[in-house]
Design a protein around this motif. Structure first.
Motif, PDB file in Angstrom:
ATOM      1  N   LYS A 144     -21.836 -39.004  10.205  1.00  0.00           N
ATOM      2  CA  LYS A 144     -21.266 -37.645   9.817  1.00  0.00           C
ATOM      3  C   LYS A 144     -19.919 -37.621   9.556  1.00  0.00           C
ATOM      4  CE  LYS A 144     -25.027 -35.248  12.195  1.00  0.00           C
ATOM      5  NZ  LYS A 144     -25.412 -34.469  13.123  1.00  0.00           N
ATOM      6  N   ALA A 145     -19.051 -38.150  10.312  1.00  0.00           N
ATOM      7  CA  ALA A 145     -17.709 -38.232  10.118  1.00  0.00           C
ATOM      8  C   ALA A 145     -17.253 -38.888   8.937  1.00  0.00           C
ATOM      9  CB  ALA A 145     -17.076 -38.837  11.217  1.00  0.00           C
ATOM     10  N   TYR A 146     -18.143 -39.807   8.609  1.00  0.00           N
ATOM     11  CA  TYR A 146     -17.660 -40.721   7.062  1.00  0.00           C
ATOM     12  C   TYR A 146     -17.997 -39.968   5.847  1.00  0.00           C
ATOM     13  CZ  TYR A 146     -19.157 -43.480   3.052  1.00  0.00           C
ATOM     14  OH  TYR A 146     -18.810 -44.005   1.741  1.00  0.00           O
ATOM     15  N   GLU A 147     -19.205 -38.985   6.038  1.00  0.00           N
ATOM     16  CA  GLU A 147     -19.567 -37.958   4.988  1.00  0.00           C
ATOM     17  C   GLU A 147     -18.552 -37.032   4.696  1.00  0.00           C
ATOM     18  OE1 GLU A 147     -23.495 -36.708   5.587  1.00  0.00           O
ATOM     19  OE2 GLU A 147     -24.430 -38.623   4.928  1.00  0.00           O
ATOM     20  N   ARG A 148     -18.095 -36.476   5.794  1.00  0.00           N
ATOM     21  CA  ARG A 148     -17.050 -35.467   5.652  1.00  0.00           C
ATOM     22  C   ARG A 148     -15.789 -36.031   5.084  1.00  0.00           C
ATOM     23  NH1 ARG A 148     -18.638 -34.171  11.156  1.00  0.00           N
ATOM     24  NH2 ARG A 148     -17.141 -35.346  12.092  1.00  0.00           N
ATOM     25  N   ALA A 149     -15.307 -37.371   5.510  1.00  0.00           N
ATOM     26  CA  ALA A 149     -14.210 -37.863   5.027  1.00  0.00           C
ATOM     27  C   ALA A 149     -14.350 -37.997   3.539  1.00  0.00           C
ATOM     28  CB  ALA A 149     -13.871 -39.033   5.802  1.00  0.00           C
ATOM     29  N   HIS A 150     -15.543 -38.661   3.323  1.00  0.00           N
ATOM     30  CA  HIS A 150     -15.641 -38.903   1.936  1.00  0.00           C
ATOM     31  C   HIS A 150     -15.474 -37.607   0.926  1.00  0.00           C
ATOM     32  CE1 HIS A 150     -17.433 -40.238  -1.851  1.00  0.00           C
ATOM     33  NE2 HIS A 150     -18.724 -39.545  -1.598  1.00  0.00           N
ATOM     34  N   GLN A 151     -16.153 -36.574   1.341  1.00  0.00           N
ATOM     35  CA  GLN A 151     -16.428 -35.443   0.759  1.00  0.00           C
ATOM     36  C   GLN A 151     -15.061 -34.944   0.411  1.00  0.00           C
ATOM     37  OE1 GLN A 151     -18.255 -31.984   2.411  1.00  0.00           O
ATOM     38  NE2 GLN A 151     -18.987 -31.239   0.885  1.00  0.00           N
ATOM     39  N   ILE A 152     -14.026 -34.732   1.574  1.00  0.00           N
ATOM     40  CA  ILE A 152     -12.707 -34.344   1.529  1.00  0.00           C
ATOM     41  C   ILE A 152     -12.035 -35.485   0.223  1.00  0.00           C
ATOM     42  CG2 ILE A 152     -10.470 -34.182   2.497  1.00  0.00           C
ATOM     43  CD1 ILE A 152     -12.129 -33.575   5.102  1.00  0.00           C
ATOM     44  N   GLU A 153     -12.182 -36.740   0.176  1.00  0.00           N
ATOM     45  CA  GLU A 153     -11.510 -37.735  -0.390  1.00  0.00           C
ATOM     46  C   GLU A 153     -11.795 -37.484  -1.822  1.00  0.00           C
ATOM     47  OE1 GLU A 153     -10.819 -40.908   2.986  1.00  0.00           O
ATOM     48  OE2 GLU A 153     -12.213 -41.068   1.387  1.00  0.00           O
ATOM     49  N   SER A 154     -13.308 -37.141  -2.122  1.00  0.00           N
ATOM     50  CA  SER A 154     -14.004 -37.267  -3.384  1.00  0.00           C
ATOM     51  C   SER A 154     -13.430 -35.847  -4.186  1.00  0.00           C
ATOM     52  CB  SER A 154     -15.446 -37.436  -3.494  1.00  0.00           C
ATOM     53  OG  SER A 154     -16.016 -36.161  -2.687  1.00  0.00           O
ATOM     54  N   GLN A 155     -13.230 -34.864  -3.515  1.00  0.00           N
ATOM     55  CA  GLN A 155     -12.676 -33.664  -3.913  1.00  0.00           C
ATOM     56  C   GLN A 155     -11.346 -33.512  -4.378  1.00  0.00           C
ATOM     57  OE1 GLN A 155     -13.353 -30.704  -0.320  1.00  0.00           O
ATOM     58  NE2 GLN A 155     -15.452 -30.332  -1.088  1.00  0.00           N
ATOM     59  N   GLY A 156     -10.503 -34.298  -3.817  1.00  0.00           N
ATOM     60  CA  GLY A 156      -9.204 -34.820  -4.046  1.00  0.00           C
ATOM     61  C   GLY A 156      -9.039 -35.569  -5.390  1.00  0.00           C
ATOM     62  N   GLU A 159     -12.363 -39.101  -9.802  1.00  0.00           N
ATOM     63  CA  GLU A 159     -12.604 -40.299 -10.235  1.00  0.00           C
ATOM     64  C   GLU A 159     -13.144 -41.199  -9.065  1.00  0.00           C
ATOM     65  OE1 GLU A 159     -13.158 -40.902 -13.510  1.00  0.00           O
ATOM     66  OE2 GLU A 159     -12.292 -38.964 -13.821  1.00  0.00           O
ATOM     67  N   PHE A 160     -13.351 -40.678  -7.975  1.00  0.00           N
ATOM     68  CA  PHE A 160     -13.682 -41.497  -6.776  1.00  0.00           C
ATOM     69  C   PHE A 160     -14.870 -42.165  -6.936  1.00  0.00           C
ATOM     70  CE2 PHE A 160     -12.016 -42.495  -3.021  1.00  0.00           C
ATOM     71  CZ  PHE A 160     -12.995 -42.498  -1.840  1.00  0.00           C
ATOM     72  N   PRO A 161     -14.982 -43.507  -6.693  1.00  0.00           N
ATOM     73  CA  PRO A 161     -16.181 -44.257  -7.222  1.00  0.00           C
ATOM     74  C   PRO A 161     -17.392 -44.114  -6.321  1.00  0.00           C
ATOM     75  CG  PRO A 161     -14.741 -45.688  -6.373  1.00  0.00           C
ATOM     76  CD  PRO A 161     -14.124 -44.640  -6.427  1.00  0.00           C
ATOM     77  N   SER A 162     -18.576 -44.049  -7.061  1.00  0.00           N
ATOM     78  CA  SER A 162     -19.941 -43.775  -6.051  1.00  0.00           C
ATOM     79  C   SER A 162     -20.206 -44.944  -5.325  1.00  0.00           C
ATOM     80  CB  SER A 162     -21.057 -43.496  -7.070  1.00  0.00           C
ATOM     81  OG  SER A 162     -21.394 -44.579  -7.959  1.00  0.00           O
ATOM     82  N   ALA A 163     -19.955 -46.331  -5.671  1.00  0.00           N
ATOM     83  CA  ALA A 163     -20.131 -47.420  -4.894  1.00  0.00           C
ATOM     84  C   ALA A 163     -19.086 -48.408  -4.944  1.00  0.00           C
ATOM     85  CB  ALA A 163     -21.447 -47.999  -4.992  1.00  0.00           C
ATOM     86  N   LEU A 164     -18.723 -49.230  -3.881  1.00  0.00           N
ATOM     87  CA  LEU A 164     -17.592 -50.251  -4.143  1.00  0.00           C
ATOM     88  C   LEU A 164     -17.709 -51.151  -2.983  1.00  0.00           C
ATOM     89  CD1 LEU A 164     -15.072 -49.924  -2.104  1.00  0.00           C
ATOM     90  CD2 LEU A 164     -14.709 -47.985  -3.540  1.00  0.00           C
ATOM     91  N   THR A 165     -17.559 -52.302  -3.052  1.00  0.00           N
ATOM     92  CA  THR A 165     -17.452 -53.307  -1.874  1.00  0.00           C
ATOM     93  C   THR A 165     -16.279 -53.783  -1.356  1.00  0.00           C
ATOM     94  OG1 THR A 165     -19.266 -54.281  -2.970  1.00  0.00           O
ATOM     95  CG2 THR A 165     -18.337 -55.825  -1.380  1.00  0.00           C
ATOM     96  N   ALA A 166     -15.974 -53.527  -0.133  1.00  0.00           N
ATOM     97  CA  ALA A 166     -14.658 -53.821   0.542  1.00  0.00           C
ATOM     98  C   ALA A 166     -14.903 -55.046   1.241  1.00  0.00           C
ATOM     99  CB  ALA A 166     -14.212 -52.689   1.623  1.00  0.00           C
ATOM    100  N   THR A 167     -13.917 -55.742   1.954  1.00  0.00           N
ATOM    101  CA  THR A 167     -13.924 -57.047   2.689  1.00  0.00           C
ATOM    102  C   THR A 167     -14.833 -56.848   3.736  1.00  0.00           C
ATOM    103  OG1 THR A 167     -11.639 -57.363   2.035  1.00  0.00           O
ATOM    104  CG2 THR A 167     -12.648 -58.714   4.046  1.00  0.00           C
ATOM    105  N   ASN A 168     -15.840 -57.566   3.736  1.00  0.00           N
ATOM    106  CA  ASN A 168     -16.717 -57.882   5.027  1.00  0.00           C
ATOM    107  C   ASN A 168     -17.875 -56.647   5.068  1.00  0.00           C
ATOM    108  OD1 ASN A 168     -15.925 -60.187   5.691  1.00  0.00           O
ATOM    109  ND2 ASN A 168     -14.297 -59.285   6.840  1.00  0.00           N
ATOM    110  N   SER A 169     -17.697 -55.849   4.006  1.00  0.00           N
ATOM    111  CA  SER A 169     -18.571 -54.398   4.288  1.00  0.00           C
ATOM    112  C   SER A 169     -18.853 -53.737   2.960  1.00  0.00           C
ATOM    113  CB  SER A 169     -17.792 -53.304   5.285  1.00  0.00           C
ATOM    114  OG  SER A 169     -18.346 -52.186   5.394  1.00  0.00           O
ATOM    115  N   THR A 170     -20.028 -53.263   2.955  1.00  0.00           N
ATOM    116  CA  THR A 170     -20.480 -52.578   1.575  1.00  0.00           C
ATOM    117  C   THR A 170     -20.386 -50.928   1.766  1.00  0.00           C
ATOM    118  OG1 THR A 170     -21.911 -54.534   1.023  1.00  0.00           O
ATOM    119  CG2 THR A 170     -22.311 -52.266  -0.039  1.00  0.00           C
ATOM    120  N   ILE A 171     -19.540 -50.499   0.891  1.00  0.00           N
ATOM    121  CA  ILE A 171     -19.383 -49.126   1.174  1.00  0.00           C
ATOM    122  C   ILE A 171     -20.358 -48.445   0.159  1.00  0.00           C
ATOM    123  CG2 ILE A 171     -17.740 -47.143   0.902  1.00  0.00           C
ATOM    124  CD1 ILE A 171     -15.568 -49.154   1.634  1.00  0.00           C
TER     125      ILE A 171
END
Length: 265
Positions: A144-156, A159-171
């Motif tokens: 839930k915290a992740y979804e809130r953070a992502h919503q805030i970041e995507s509003q700002g 062009e925020f991507p819908s999917a990306l791969t980070a080190t040792n973790s798929t986002i």
């Protein structure tokens, strides 16, 4: 209180799921080490420890509960969420502090709710009653915290991507239409049952073999299965990520393709 970015929360989720998965699937020989690792993470990670402190609202007399517990009686868990979290955390913490992490000593190792069983089977039942619910509460809080953070970041950042791969973790991010309205597509029960059977087979293969990215694949499968439980079509971003993770992995690539094709529009 610190504000966490979606990437920080994704990393916390990835680390927590890996540790929690080892505890949830442990056998008797490793149960002590896996519980100590789990409790250490909870107590040391600021984001998770704050959640536990906020919900650890009732003090339980754990020694008294253990002494009064009747043979083969399961531990009583409150229907009040904060009381349940309090009891589960305090019970497991007690096992670390007093039994060097061997949580089976809380109920006598060989007999929890059945007299004709074995140590591993009784441990599995205890884990289902006490450990897994606590894991689920923490994982849901992070999600839930992740979804809130992502919503805030995507509003700002439109062009925020819908999917990306980070080190040792798929986002994986939620897709949406019209702002906050999430895309929802119901599925037929036959399709759901077929998909869940494929997921079950994939998990069995992952458990039985050493496969790269197995933790990330399992995490995506859990997300897909959560959608299926709600009778919803999994988000395309999950399916795309699954395909990417499984590509080149002969053992499960075919099953992944079959699963993805079930939801092809």
């Amino acid at each position: 209180m610190k504000t966490y970015s979606s990437e920080e929360l994704q990393n916390i989720s990835s680390d927590f799921r890996a540790i929690a998965r080892r505890l949830s699937r442990t056998d008797y020989s490793q149960c002590d080490a896996n519980l100590k690792r789990f409790i250490t993470f909870i107590d040391a990670n600021p984001f998770v420890s704050i959640f536990i402190k906020e919900n650890n609202t009732k003090e339980y007399d754990i020694p008294g509960i253990l002494a009064k517990r009747s043979w083969l009686d399961p531990f009583e868990v409150s229907t009040v969420i904060t009381e349940e979290i309090s009891f589960e955390y305090q019970l497991l913490k007690y096992a670390v502090d007093n039994f060097d992490g061997d949580f089976t000593s809380l109920y006598g190792t060989y007999f929890y709710v059945k007299s004709k069983s074995n140590a591993n089977d009784e441990m599995r039942t205890f884990i289902e009653h006490i450990v897994d619910p606590l894991i689920d509460y923490i994982a849901e809080h992070i999600r839930k915290a992740y979804e809130r953070a992502h919503q805030i970041e995507s509003q700002g950042n439109p062009e925020f991507p819908s999917a990306l791969t980070a080190t040792n973790s798929t986002i994986v991010f939620n897709s949406s239409v019209g702002g906050n309205v999430a895309t929802t597509v119901n599925i037929l029960s036959e399709t759901r049952d077929q998909a869940q059977e494929i997921i079950k087979n994939m998990k069995e293969l992952l458990d039985g073999q050493s496969i790269d990215n197995s933790d990330e694949i399992l995490e995506i499968l859990e997300e897909i299965n959560d959608s299926l439980k709600e009778n919803r079509k999994p988000k395309n971003s999950f399916l795309i990520t699954l395909k990417s993770l499984c590509s080149g992995t002969t053992a499960i690539a075919g099953l992944a393709t079959t699963l993805i094709n079930l939801f092809a529009s």
